[in-house]
Design an enzyme around this catalytic site. Structure first.
Site, short mmCIF file in Angstrom:
data_model
loop_
_atom_site.label_atom_id
_atom_site.label_comp_id
_atom_site.label_asym_id
_atom_site.label_seq_id
_atom_site.Cartn_x
_atom_site.Cartn_y
_atom_site.Cartn_z
N GLU A 109 -9.98 -41.56 44.68
CA GLU A 109 -10.01 -40.87 43.38
C GLU A 109 -11.47 -40.82 42.96
O GLU A 109 -12.01 -41.83 42.50
CB GLU A 109 -9.16 -41.62 42.35
CG GLU A 109 -7.67 -41.60 42.62
CD GLU A 109 -7.04 -40.23 42.36
OE1 GLU A 109 -7.73 -39.31 41.88
OE2 GLU A 109 -5.86 -40.08 42.68
N CYS A 133 -13.89 -39.43 34.21
CA CYS A 133 -14.00 -38.63 35.44
C CYS A 133 -13.60 -37.18 35.23
O CYS A 133 -14.14 -36.28 35.86
CB CYS A 133 -13.15 -39.24 36.55
SG CYS A 133 -11.42 -39.44 36.09
P1 NAD Z 1 -18.75 -46.80 41.74
O1 NAD Z 1 -18.38 -45.89 42.87
O2 NAD Z 1 -20.17 -47.18 41.58
O3 NAD Z 1 -17.93 -48.19 41.79
C1 NAD Z 1 -16.51 -48.24 41.89
C2 NAD Z 1 -16.10 -49.58 42.49
O4 NAD Z 1 -16.68 -49.68 43.79
C3 NAD Z 1 -16.54 -50.83 41.73
O5 NAD Z 1 -15.48 -51.78 41.76
C4 NAD Z 1 -17.73 -51.35 42.53
O6 NAD Z 1 -17.85 -52.75 42.48
C5 NAD Z 1 -17.39 -50.91 43.93
N1 NAD Z 1 -18.58 -50.64 44.74
C6 NAD Z 1 -19.78 -50.20 44.30
N2 NAD Z 1 -20.63 -50.06 45.33
C7 NAD Z 1 -19.95 -50.41 46.44
C8 NAD Z 1 -20.28 -50.46 47.83
N3 NAD Z 1 -21.50 -50.13 48.28
N4 NAD Z 1 -19.34 -50.86 48.70
C9 NAD Z 1 -18.11 -51.18 48.28
N5 NAD Z 1 -17.73 -51.16 46.98
C10 NAD Z 1 -18.64 -50.78 46.06
O7 NAD Z 1 -18.18 -46.04 40.46
P2 NAD Z 1 -18.39 -46.41 38.97
O8 NAD Z 1 -19.82 -46.19 38.61
O9 NAD Z 1 -17.77 -47.73 38.68
O10 NAD Z 1 -17.49 -45.27 38.26
C11 NAD Z 1 -17.94 -43.99 38.02
C12 NAD Z 1 -17.47 -42.97 39.04
O11 NAD Z 1 -16.07 -43.07 39.23
C13 NAD Z 1 -17.71 -41.54 38.60
O12 NAD Z 1 -18.15 -40.76 39.69
C14 NAD Z 1 -16.34 -41.07 38.15
O13 NAD Z 1 -16.16 -39.68 38.17
C15 NAD Z 1 -15.47 -41.77 39.12
N6 NAD Z 1 -14.13 -41.92 38.58
C16 NAD Z 1 -13.10 -41.24 39.15
C17 NAD Z 1 -11.82 -41.33 38.61
C18 NAD Z 1 -10.65 -40.60 39.20
O14 NAD Z 1 -9.52 -40.93 38.83
N7 NAD Z 1 -10.85 -39.61 40.05
C19 NAD Z 1 -11.60 -42.13 37.50
C20 NAD Z 1 -12.69 -42.82 36.95
C21 NAD Z 1 -13.94 -42.73 37.51
#
Ligand code: NAD
Length: 476
Positions: free
Chosen positions: A222, A256
């Protein structure tokens, strides 16, 4: 000893790999649970969420000044809806589905059995920390999977309550929260889960998919991106303004499916801006940065990213029409309207993920479509119009995970609709039955009760058998 063995599950006793092995063996038992047993777990979760409602609100206020009304509306209530929807429909979702069998397989009966994938890993982001951890968990429980939950590390107060709820509701060998950041995620991704459900950025989605590929683990991703909002020359501006203001500035734009930018017919632009300013001040007061209803920006890095985004857009020729005010101490950025944003600026290249709304204009619908198609496929697309012809045109000539026609962001609230993106904005769908299916394997079962079966088609291939095959090929 692998690195995971040194890490702990919160305050838990087991190392990650021990816990994973426990989940693996428990998953076999849970797979046999019936709908009544799964409903009991969902009801327990529902009751616990209601019990901790105030603590969840307080945690979020402490983490990012999110108002309790917004927490109820966008974090707690959507999860309760998911639970209730699953409880109502679970017996139907779990039932074997008989399907037709072609005459060439005469005598056989065919069924689709939905069975749990097994162990699952759910990784969630910080922007809706409760909603985006618990909604996929509901699907995992409904499907009969175990779940290791890895929430974002940057919401410590919310995390504490979430952990309390999980610990109270579940045996840790079935559902467990693991605390930590990227290092912990990285270790978890080395394990051979049966399904990974990830919510986050497209950039990290690629990391998750690459890790899953090593075990050929299935994934639901997602993700996010730039969701456009088209407003044509026929649109009802009052409705458009109130709905866009809500969807864009709720959670301070850290959503998002927030409208990322507006593409408005040039004839409507001035009126839209005037109405939008009035609406912002109606929602948040004359000094929106002082409003308790406007959430703060998650951390200093994102606050600086958004501030720099505005600055570099302005350096490139953009004009801040309204606000642009920020409060560094509380990391508040007031709802900001901006025009003449260069297409090559970061603001038009990156997902904004903050309360900044670029307003771009078009004269002909083809221009709006060309701009949208020049970017990655969005998670959501919004069209404000009274013209059926225009709406059909915009839908036919674009693609996106979801669509709102004369509405923004609300499609996530209908569990009957699949929620998710396309390619860069996501892979797989969630919510309701779609979420349940992500955690399930559809097993094709054919049952041949007749003695002869397909034996009459075995070698030796006599001319009679060849004639029969030719007959089947011609007529069936
Ligand atoms: P992110 O991708 O930075 O982090 C998400 C999760 O991944 C966190 O738990 C983090 O600890 C983990 N993570 C971060 N780096 C990692 C790595 N290198 N390896 C493994 N795990 C890792 O996202 P964010 O900044 O927390 O959230 C914002 C993003 O999420 C935006 O792009 C937003 O659009 C998207 N989002 C999508 C939805 C959806 O339902 N489609 C909902 C909410 C947010």
């Amino acid at each position: 000893m692998i690195e995971t063995d040194k890490k702990k599950f919160g305050e838990g006793e087991s190392s990650i790999s021990e816990r994973f092995n426990e989940h693996k063996s428990k998953s076999r038992k849970i797979a046999l649970s019936n709908s009544a047993e799964r409903k009991v777990k969902l009801r327990r979760l529902e009751q616990s969420i209601l019990k901790y409602r105030d603590e969840i609100c307080e945690g979020m206020w402490r983490d990012f000044r999110k108002s309790s009304t917004e927490v109820d509306l966008t974090e707690i209530y959507p999860v309760l809806l998911e639970i209730r929807f699953a409880i109502k429909n679970l017996p139907d979702w779990m039932r074997d589905e008989p399907v037709a069998t072609p005459i060439s397989l005469f005598g056989a009966k065919s069924n689709i059995r939905v069975e749990p994938k097994g162990t699952s890993l759910i990784i969630s982001p910080w922007n809706y920390p409760f909603h985006l951890l618990f909604a996929p968990l509901v699907s995992a429980i409904a499907a009969g999977c175990t779940a290791v939950l890895k929430p974002s590390e940057s919401r410590p107060h919310t995390l504490k309550v979430m952990k309390q709820i999980i610990d109270e509701c579940f045996d840790a060998n079935e559902v467990a929260i693991v605390e930590g950041g990227v290092d912990v995620s990285t270790e978890l991704l080395k394990l051979k889960f049966d399904h990974i459900f990830f919510t986050g950025s497209p950039e990290i989605g690629k990391v998750v998919m690459a890790a899953a590929a090593k075990h050929l683990t299935s994934v639901t991703l997602e993700l996010g991106g730039k969701s456009p909002t088209i407003i044509d020359e026929t649109a009802d501006l009052n409705a458009a303004v109130s709905r866009i203001a809500w969807a864009k500035f709720i959670n301070a734009g850290q959503t998002c499916i927030a409208p990322d930018y507006v593409l408005i017919h040039a004839s409507q632009k001035d009126a839209f801006i005037e109405k939008m300013i009035t609406r912002i001040e109606k929602n948040y007061g004359a000094q929106p940065a002082d409003s308790n209803d406007l959430a703060s920006i998650i951390n200093q890095r994102h606050f600086d990213r958004l501030s720099n985004m505005i600055k570099s857009a302005v350096d490139g020729g953009a004009n801040v029409i309204y606000s642009g005010v920020s409060n560094t101490t509380d990391r508040i950025i007031s709802p900001t309207l901006i025009e003449h944003v260069p297409l090559e600026s970061e603001m038009m290249k990156q997902e904004i993920f903050g309360p900044i709304l670029p307003i771009l204009t078009f004269e002909h619908k083809e221009e709006a479509v060309d701009l949208i198609l020049s970017k990655e496929k969005p998670l959501a697309l919004y069209v404000y119009s009274k013209s059926k012809k225009n709406i059909a045109y915009f839908l036919d000539h674009t693609t996106s995970g979801g669509v709102g026609i004369n509405i923004s962001a609300a499609h996530i609230g209908n569990s009957n609709l699949p929620f998710g993106g396309v390619n860069n904005s996501g892979i797989g769908k969630s919510r309701g039955h779609y979420g349940f299916m992500e955690f399930s394997n559809q097993r094709a079962i054919m049952d041949q009760k007749m003695k002869s079966g397909l034996g009459f088609l075995s070698p030796p291939y006599t001319s009679g058998k060849q004639k029969l095959i030719s007959f089947l090929m011609k007529y069936f």
